[in-house]
Design a protein around this motif. Sequence first.
Motif, PDB file in Angstrom:
ATOM      1  N   LEU A  62       5.287  14.311   0.818  1.00 16.17           N
ATOM      2  CA  LEU A  62       4.687  15.305  -0.068  1.00 16.17           C
ATOM      3  C   LEU A  62       5.312  15.178  -1.449  1.00 16.17           C
ATOM      4  O   LEU A  62       6.530  15.298  -1.608  1.00 16.17           O
ATOM      5  CB  LEU A  62       4.902  16.713   0.488  1.00 16.17           C
ATOM      6  N   LEU A  63       4.469  14.940  -2.458  1.00 19.12           N
ATOM      7  CA  LEU A  63       4.942  14.774  -3.825  1.00 19.12           C
ATOM      8  C   LEU A  63       4.631  15.972  -4.710  1.00 19.12           C
ATOM      9  O   LEU A  63       5.387  16.265  -5.647  1.00 19.12           O
ATOM     10  CB  LEU A  63       4.281  13.532  -4.453  1.00 19.12           C
ATOM     11  N   ASP A  74       2.026  10.382  -0.658  1.00 22.84           N
ATOM     12  CA  ASP A  74       1.926   8.926  -0.593  1.00 22.84           C
ATOM     13  C   ASP A  74       2.560   8.440   0.694  1.00 22.84           C
ATOM     14  O   ASP A  74       3.149   9.221   1.457  1.00 22.84           O
ATOM     15  CB  ASP A  74       2.550   8.249  -1.821  1.00 22.84           C
ATOM     16  N   ARG A  75       2.391   7.160   0.941  1.00 25.82           N
ATOM     17  CA  ARG A  75       3.068   6.524   2.074  1.00 25.82           C
ATOM     18  C   ARG A  75       4.469   6.124   1.617  1.00 25.82           C
ATOM     19  O   ARG A  75       4.633   5.456   0.597  1.00 25.82           O
ATOM     20  CB  ARG A  75       2.276   5.314   2.563  1.00 25.82           C
ATOM     21  N   GLY A 108       0.788  -1.223   0.000  1.00 29.76           N
ATOM     22  CA  GLY A 108       0.000   0.000   0.000  1.00 29.76           C
ATOM     23  C   GLY A 108       0.819   1.271   0.000  1.00 29.76           C
ATOM     24  O   GLY A 108       0.253   2.362  -0.086  1.00 29.76           O
ATOM     25  N   ALA A 109       2.146   1.138   0.082  1.00 31.13           N
ATOM     26  CA  ALA A 109       3.011   2.313   0.037  1.00 31.13           C
ATOM     27  C   ALA A 109       3.220   2.750  -1.410  1.00 31.13           C
ATOM     28  O   ALA A 109       3.004   1.981  -2.351  1.00 31.13           O
ATOM     29  CB  ALA A 109       4.347   2.002   0.701  1.00 31.13           C
ATOM     30  N   GLY A 110       3.638   3.999  -1.588  1.00 30.47           N
ATOM     31  CA  GLY A 110       3.912   4.497  -2.923  1.00 30.47           C
ATOM     32  C   GLY A 110       2.683   4.632  -3.798  1.00 30.47           C
ATOM     33  O   GLY A 110       2.780   4.528  -5.023  1.00 30.47           O
ATOM     34  N   VAL A 111       1.508   4.868  -3.178  1.00 31.68           N
ATOM     35  CA  VAL A 111       0.259   5.057  -3.918  1.00 31.68           C
ATOM     36  C   VAL A 111      -0.190   6.503  -3.691  1.00 31.68           C
ATOM     37  O   VAL A 111      -0.768   6.815  -2.651  1.00 31.68           O
ATOM     38  CB  VAL A 111      -0.829   4.069  -3.455  1.00 31.68           C
TER      39      VAL A 111
END
Length: 369
Positions: free
Chosen positions: A365-366, A354-355, A256-259
């Motif tokens: 923060l992206l 994202d996580r 679920g990370a990087g979403v």
Amino acid sequence: MNTPPSPSGAEHTGGSPIRLGALVPLTRPGWAEAGRHLLAGLDLAVREVNDAGGIDGRPLELVVRDTAADPERAAAAVDELADLGVAAVVGEYHSVVARAAAARADALGVPFLCSSAVLDALTEEPTEWVARLAPAQSHCWRIYADFLLGAGRRRIAVVTQPSVYWTSGTRVLRDHLAPRGGTVVKLDASLTPEALCDALVDHGATALLLLVGHPEPAVPIVRAVRSDRRLAEILIGAPAGQPEFAEWAAALGQDGAGVPFLRYLPERLGPLGERVGKELRERLGEAPSFVAFEGWDTVAVLAAVLRSHGTDRAAVAASWPRVAVEGTRGPIRFSRTPGIGVWQWVWAPAQVVDRDPAEPDRLRLLHAG
């Protein structure tokens, strides 16, 4: 109708209470975790108002109704709350449910301050009775589309379920991406996860956006895509914010990370936001989501309106263009915005986050809108 006890804090003041109706999804198929955060923010703000003496010595009292993501149930709740004499109705997270509540509030002449739903067409026709704190979908999803372009993702697949909310979101993405060299292909969530992976490969998609419910079918889709070596480079995104909540991390762990998802907070909270955030964390036992801050800001606005304009419903609705309140995420004022039929805060701050894959409990923060 399932109704939790009203967490009003009314015991701290005297006089007859001023009732606020609160619409919150607290049970399935509603997104109950979002509802819990929304109610925590509403309740904290009500208790703070009452601890400070209430509204001219009268306590605020929340009368809570569980919508369970059901538009008909929400409309019926507005009827009931109107009969109970509430000064206004607040809350709701799900856009389709908030739309039903807004239509009924408009028909009955009950002020409705929507906390968290983003669908542009919250009402079919312009109304004086409804105001909204959350940004409109056409605004915040364009921010998300800009993030995708900046990340070099132009071949976008969306997996979606039938809903005016998901349909509207797909249209926003397509309209914003197409003139900038992006494409959007729509895939049906009724596909098996394996068939969905095959379709992503066939289309050469560089990003898959989850325009579906959580946990089903979002969780099995993410697991299938993460385990398919052919899709190792694809970006999975969730603009509606599913990964914001701990339930996502608990269900998916590292997968679920990087979403990337949208959240409506500034890069840095000011002193008020920091204080409220600390109180919310203590209440929730976890980091508060942006939805909890939306709840607090909702009551802050209504408290200011009630102090200045009284409890008459028509007077409350007439006050929307004169609101000037310091919220947890910045100064709140309402205005008329082209294409939106309600009084709108333009705009709550928006981020794409994202996580962190290296530390899934930490948010990165992206992109900021």
